[in-house]
Design a protein around this motif. Structure first.
Motif, PDB file in Angstrom:
ATOM      1  N   ARG A 293      15.584 -14.903  26.662  1.00 41.36           N
ATOM      2  CA  ARG A 293      14.578 -14.049  26.021  1.00 41.36           C
ATOM      3  C   ARG A 293      14.713 -14.168  24.501  1.00 41.36           C
ATOM      4  NH1 ARG A 293      16.040  -9.135  26.738  1.00 41.36           N
ATOM      5  NH2 ARG A 293      17.830  -9.461  28.097  1.00 41.36           N
ATOM      6  N   PRO A 294      13.596 -14.131  23.750  1.00 42.26           N
ATOM      7  CA  PRO A 294      13.667 -14.330  22.302  1.00 42.26           C
ATOM      8  C   PRO A 294      14.305 -13.153  21.589  1.00 42.26           C
ATOM      9  CG  PRO A 294      11.449 -13.708  22.947  1.00 42.26           C
ATOM     10  CD  PRO A 294      12.208 -13.940  24.227  1.00 42.26           C
ATOM     11  N   LEU A 295      14.793 -13.416  20.395  1.00 41.54           N
ATOM     12  CA  LEU A 295      15.184 -12.342  19.496  1.00 41.54           C
ATOM     13  C   LEU A 295      13.910 -11.681  18.974  1.00 41.54           C
ATOM     14  CD1 LEU A 295      18.059 -14.075  17.480  1.00 41.54           C
ATOM     15  CD2 LEU A 295      18.216 -12.728  19.589  1.00 41.54           C
ATOM     16  N   LEU A 296      13.981 -10.375  18.706  1.00 41.78           N
ATOM     17  CA  LEU A 296      12.777  -9.615  18.393  1.00 41.78           C
ATOM     18  C   LEU A 296      12.845  -8.989  16.997  1.00 41.78           C
ATOM     19  CD1 LEU A 296      12.356  -7.807  21.834  1.00 41.78           C
ATOM     20  CD2 LEU A 296      11.047  -9.755  20.987  1.00 41.78           C
ATOM     21  N   LEU A 297      11.662  -8.879  16.385  1.00 44.57           N
ATOM     22  CA  LEU A 297      11.504  -8.273  15.060  1.00 44.57           C
ATOM     23  C   LEU A 297      10.539  -7.101  15.161  1.00 44.57           C
ATOM     24  CD1 LEU A 297      10.820 -11.623  13.161  1.00 44.57           C
ATOM     25  CD2 LEU A 297      13.013 -10.415  13.238  1.00 44.57           C
ATOM     26  N   ASP A 298      10.923  -5.961  14.581  1.00 44.89           N
ATOM     27  CA  ASP A 298      10.036  -4.798  14.532  1.00 44.89           C
ATOM     28  C   ASP A 298      10.289  -4.057  13.228  1.00 44.89           C
ATOM     29  OD1 ASP A 298       8.227  -2.826  15.185  1.00 44.89           O
ATOM     30  OD2 ASP A 298       9.558  -1.771  16.574  1.00 44.89           O
ATOM     31  N   THR A 299      10.008  -4.746  12.113  1.00 44.79           N
ATOM     32  CA  THR A 299      10.325  -4.209  10.793  1.00 44.79           C
ATOM     33  C   THR A 299       9.398  -3.074  10.371  1.00 44.79           C
ATOM     34  OG1 THR A 299       8.870  -5.762   9.632  1.00 44.79           O
ATOM     35  CG2 THR A 299      11.148  -6.476  10.062  1.00 44.79           C
ATOM     36  N   GLY A 300       8.273  -2.905  11.077  1.00 45.09           N
ATOM     37  CA  GLY A 300       7.253  -1.961  10.649  1.00 45.09           C
ATOM     38  C   GLY A 300       6.177  -2.612   9.807  1.00 45.09           C
ATOM     39  N   ASP A 301       6.335  -3.895   9.505  1.00 45.10           N
ATOM     40  CA  ASP A 301       5.362  -4.665   8.734  1.00 45.10           C
ATOM     41  C   ASP A 301       4.990  -5.892   9.575  1.00 45.10           C
ATOM     42  OD1 ASP A 301       4.057  -6.469   7.043  1.00 45.10           O
ATOM     43  OD2 ASP A 301       5.183  -5.823   5.279  1.00 45.10           O
ATOM     44  N   PRO A 302       3.873  -5.847  10.325  1.00 48.07           N
ATOM     45  CA  PRO A 302       3.518  -6.965  11.214  1.00 48.07           C
ATOM     46  C   PRO A 302       3.383  -8.294  10.496  1.00 48.07           C
ATOM     47  CG  PRO A 302       2.196  -5.024  11.732  1.00 48.07           C
ATOM     48  CD  PRO A 302       2.937  -4.719  10.462  1.00 48.07           C
ATOM     49  N   ASP A 303       2.877  -8.300   9.262  1.00 49.94           N
ATOM     50  CA  ASP A 303       2.748  -9.551   8.517  1.00 49.94           C
ATOM     51  C   ASP A 303       4.129 -10.157   8.237  1.00 49.94           C
ATOM     52  OD1 ASP A 303      -0.002  -9.384   8.471  1.00 49.94           O
ATOM     53  OD2 ASP A 303      -0.061  -8.363   6.533  1.00 49.94           O
ATOM     54  N   LEU A 304       5.086  -9.301   7.903  1.00 51.14           N
ATOM     55  CA  LEU A 304       6.446  -9.779   7.652  1.00 51.14           C
ATOM     56  C   LEU A 304       7.074 -10.300   8.939  1.00 51.14           C
ATOM     57  CD1 LEU A 304       8.865 -10.128   5.754  1.00 51.14           C
ATOM     58  CD2 LEU A 304       9.503  -7.760   6.260  1.00 51.14           C
ATOM     59  N   ASP A 305       6.846  -9.590  10.045  1.00 52.86           N
ATOM     60  CA  ASP A 305       7.372 -10.057  11.335  1.00 52.86           C
ATOM     61  C   ASP A 305       6.853 -11.456  11.646  1.00 52.86           C
ATOM     62  OD1 ASP A 305       8.693  -7.665  11.628  1.00 52.86           O
ATOM     63  OD2 ASP A 305       7.257  -6.802  13.038  1.00 52.86           O
ATOM     64  N   ARG A 306       5.566 -11.679  11.401  1.00 52.01           N
ATOM     65  CA  ARG A 306       4.995 -13.006  11.659  1.00 52.01           C
ATOM     66  C   ARG A 306       5.600 -14.064  10.737  1.00 52.01           C
ATOM     67  NH1 ARG A 306       0.333  -9.876  12.961  1.00 52.01           N
ATOM     68  NH2 ARG A 306      -0.259  -9.703  10.769  1.00 52.01           N
ATOM     69  N   ALA A 307       5.837 -13.688   9.479  1.00 49.27           N
ATOM     70  CA  ALA A 307       6.403 -14.642   8.517  1.00 49.27           C
ATOM     71  C   ALA A 307       7.832 -15.039   8.885  1.00 49.27           C
ATOM     72  CB  ALA A 307       6.370 -14.049   7.108  1.00 49.27           C
ATOM     73  N   LEU A 308       8.579 -14.122   9.486  1.00 49.81           N
ATOM     74  CA  LEU A 308       9.981 -14.389   9.822  1.00 49.81           C
ATOM     75  C   LEU A 308      10.148 -14.996  11.212  1.00 49.81           C
ATOM     76  CD1 LEU A 308      11.658 -11.116   8.461  1.00 49.81           C
ATOM     77  CD2 LEU A 308      11.656 -13.385   7.400  1.00 49.81           C
ATOM     78  N   ALA A 309       9.073 -15.032  11.987  1.00 49.35           N
ATOM     79  CA  ALA A 309       9.162 -15.533  13.365  1.00 49.35           C
ATOM     80  C   ALA A 309       9.290 -17.056  13.384  1.00 49.35           C
ATOM     81  CB  ALA A 309       7.930 -15.094  14.150  1.00 49.35           C
ATOM     82  N   GLY A 310       9.634 -17.570  14.553  1.00 44.40           N
ATOM     83  CA  GLY A 310       9.822 -19.008  14.733  1.00 44.40           C
ATOM     84  C   GLY A 310      11.212 -19.266  15.274  1.00 44.40           C
ATOM     85  N   TYR A 311      11.664 -20.486  15.143  1.00 50.59           N
ATOM     86  CA  TYR A 311      13.036 -20.806  15.537  1.00 50.59           C
ATOM     87  C   TYR A 311      13.949 -20.618  14.335  1.00 50.59           C
ATOM     88  CZ  TYR A 311      11.978 -22.491  20.189  1.00 50.59           C
ATOM     89  OH  TYR A 311      11.606 -22.545  21.497  1.00 50.59           O
ATOM     90  N   ARG A 312      15.004 -19.830  14.513  1.00 47.56           N
ATOM     91  CA  ARG A 312      15.945 -19.572  13.430  1.00 47.56           C
ATOM     92  C   ARG A 312      17.335 -20.007  13.857  1.00 47.56           C
ATOM     93  NH1 ARG A 312      13.470 -16.650   9.446  1.00 47.56           N
ATOM     94  NH2 ARG A 312      15.459 -16.499   8.355  1.00 47.56           N
ATOM     95  N   THR A 313      18.158 -20.296  12.852  1.00 46.37           N
ATOM     96  CA  THR A 313      19.540 -20.704  13.111  1.00 46.37           C
ATOM     97  C   THR A 313      20.406 -19.468  13.296  1.00 46.37           C
ATOM     98  OG1 THR A 313      19.288 -22.741  11.842  1.00 46.37           O
ATOM     99  CG2 THR A 313      21.526 -21.913  12.159  1.00 46.37           C
ATOM    100  N   VAL A 314      21.156 -19.437  14.388  1.00 49.04           N
ATOM    101  CA  VAL A 314      22.099 -18.358  14.659  1.00 49.04           C
ATOM    102  C   VAL A 314      23.510 -18.926  14.522  1.00 49.04           C
ATOM    103  CG1 VAL A 314      22.894 -16.634  16.322  1.00 49.04           C
ATOM    104  CG2 VAL A 314      20.477 -17.300  16.278  1.00 49.04           C
ATOM    105  N   ILE A 315      24.314 -18.310  13.666  1.00 42.81           N
ATOM    106  CA  ILE A 315      25.705 -18.740  13.489  1.00 42.81           C
ATOM    107  C   ILE A 315      26.527 -18.205  14.648  1.00 42.81           C
ATOM    108  CG2 ILE A 315      27.752 -18.549  12.030  1.00 42.81           C
ATOM    109  CD1 ILE A 315      25.874 -18.278   9.626  1.00 42.81           C
ATOM    110  N   THR A 316      27.173 -19.103  15.388  1.00 35.02           N
ATOM    111  CA  THR A 316      27.963 -18.697  16.555  1.00 35.02           C
ATOM    112  C   THR A 316      29.447 -18.997  16.391  1.00 35.02           C
ATOM    113  OG1 THR A 316      27.551 -20.820  17.646  1.00 35.02           O
ATOM    114  CG2 THR A 316      25.993 -19.033  18.098  1.00 35.02           C
ATOM    115  N   GLY A 317      29.838 -19.660  15.304  1.00 29.32           N
ATOM    116  CA  GLY A 317      31.243 -19.988  15.072  1.00 29.32           C
ATOM    117  C   GLY A 317      31.374 -20.851  13.841  1.00 29.32           C
ATOM    118  N   ARG A 318      32.595 -21.300  13.573  1.00 34.98           N
ATOM    119  CA  ARG A 318      32.838 -22.151  12.416  1.00 34.98           C
ATOM    120  C   ARG A 318      32.195 -23.515  12.664  1.00 34.98           C
ATOM    121  NH1 ARG A 318      32.831 -23.164   7.303  1.00 34.98           N
ATOM    122  NH2 ARG A 318      34.765 -23.956   6.384  1.00 34.98           N
ATOM    123  N   GLY A 319      31.177 -23.841  11.866  1.00 29.48           N
ATOM    124  CA  GLY A 319      30.470 -25.087  12.038  1.00 29.48           C
ATOM    125  C   GLY A 319      29.625 -25.145  13.293  1.00 29.48           C
TER     126      GLY A 319
END
Length: 363
Positions: free
Chosen positions: A327-353
């Motif tokens: 399931r995707p990570l979710l955004l609910d900042t209260g600003d729908p335009d900002l949520d759309r701007a931040l959406a997409g595939y993002r890098t998640v840090i899971t460890g060193r390198g």
């Protein structure tokens, strides 16, 4: 279908000012002193507009004034007022309004957080299907749409498929004292829509020290001597400890080179500290996947728009990501335009390198 609507006008009031909740008149008064602005009615209106766009002109039974009538009118609908609350309204009014509406509706919508869900549970139990419009600070229960528009979408197509879902709540006083204490209060009947209705928050188990140490090392290498805003959560607190800093359990904290610059900062304090080069690191809520807008409302749209988009980092152990089942990570900042701007595939840090590319979308 006939819909009911009960709005808790002060739900979420304490979020951006860092008060961990909005339960009780003293907390609400303090939130207003700090400049908090009520947003529950606005989010209820968004849900109703989505409902009306999909279901024509629905019949909406509600309570007078800010407990529902105002939101119904703002959505361009005509309210059928069945209950008049005290001024100001109380939790008792939420219970009374829900009881007054329940016998005559097919689905009862309520705008609030976990505390409001408890009041609705006390009022109706499982006698009528309900659905929460998320407007609170604490929303650990599995009875809310993932966002206001999602709640309206689910309400428009709710028919006969319902399930019992958990109502959870945190002890706000315990959180303010640095302890996380959540309990199960009961179950409400909600539409069976697993993607559009949020999951129950899953409590964090002890994080793998190796994984957390790796995340901390990766963060330190990226941030260098820059300013780091660290969101709340068990993962981020463990990361802070690995960086040599002890931070409040549920707060948004600001670090620089192993020093605590600001503890438990609110939105106004963060806005005064951040620059375009500031780093922000947040972790998704376990089981729910919310990256922004749940428990970290202090990281406001103003703060997020100040910081460069590439300076917003997601951190999570691989086990935490795997538990989301894709399931995707979710955004609910209260600003729908900002949520759309931040959406997409993002890098998640899971460890060193170690990183993962993961989908992120607006709720």
């Amino acid at each position: 279908m006939r819909y009911g609507l009960v709005v808790n006008p002060v739900a979420g009031l304490g979020g951006r000012v860092g008060l961990k909740g909005s339960d009780g008149p003293d907390v609400q008064a303090r939130a207003r002193e700090l400049g908090a602005v009520p947003r529950a009615s606005e989010r209820a209106t968004a849900a109703l507009r989505e409902l009306a766009g999909r279901a024509g002109a629905p019949v909406v039974l509600t309570a007078a004034g800010p407990m529902g009538e105002d939101a119904v009118r703002a959505a361009g609908l005509e309210p059928d007022v069945r209950y008049t609350p005290d001024d100001p309204s109380t939790a008792g009014d939420t219970v009374a309004a829900a009881k007054a509406l329940a016998p005559d509706v097919d689905l009862l919508l309520f705008a609030g957080g976990d505390g409001t869900a408890r009041d609705v549970l006390d009022a109706v139990g499982t006698s009528v299907p309900v659905l929460g419009v998320p407007t609170g600070v604490k929303m650990h229960s599995a009875v809310f749409g993932v966002g206001p528009r999602a709640a309206g979408e689910v309400a428009a197509r709710a028919a006969t498929s319902f399930i019992e879902a958990e109502v959870m709540d945190l002890d706000e006083d315990a959180v303010r004292d640095g302890r996380v204490s959540a309990r199960l209060y009961g179950q409400l009947l909600v539409p069976d829509a697993p993607v559009r209705v949020q999951q129950r928050k899953v409590g964090s188990s002890a994080a793998d020290p190796y994984a957390v140490g790796g995340i901390a090392a990766e963060l330190a290498s990226r941030v260098g001597d820059g300013l780091l805003v660290l969101g709340p959560g068990g993962t981020t607190r463990a990361v802070a400890a690995a960086l040599g800093v002890d931070v409040p359990v549920m707060g948004v904290n600001v670090l620089r080179e192993g020093r605590l610059v600001a503890a438990d900062a609110n939105a106004a304090e963060l806005a005064g500290l951040v620059t375009p080069d500031t780093w922000i690191a947040v972790t998704p809520i376990g089981g729910q996947g919310f990256l922004l807008g749940r428990g970290n409302q202090q990281i406001s749209p103003e703060v997020l728009r100040t910081v460069r988009p590439d300076r917003l980092l997601a951190v999570a152990t691989e086990a935490k990501l795997a538990a989301l089942g894709g399931r995707p990570l979710l955004l609910d900042t209260g600003d729908p335009d900002l949520d759309r701007a931040l959406a997409g595939y993002r890098t998640v840090i899971t460890g060193r390198g170690r990183t993962a590319r993961y989908p992120v979308q607006g709720a």
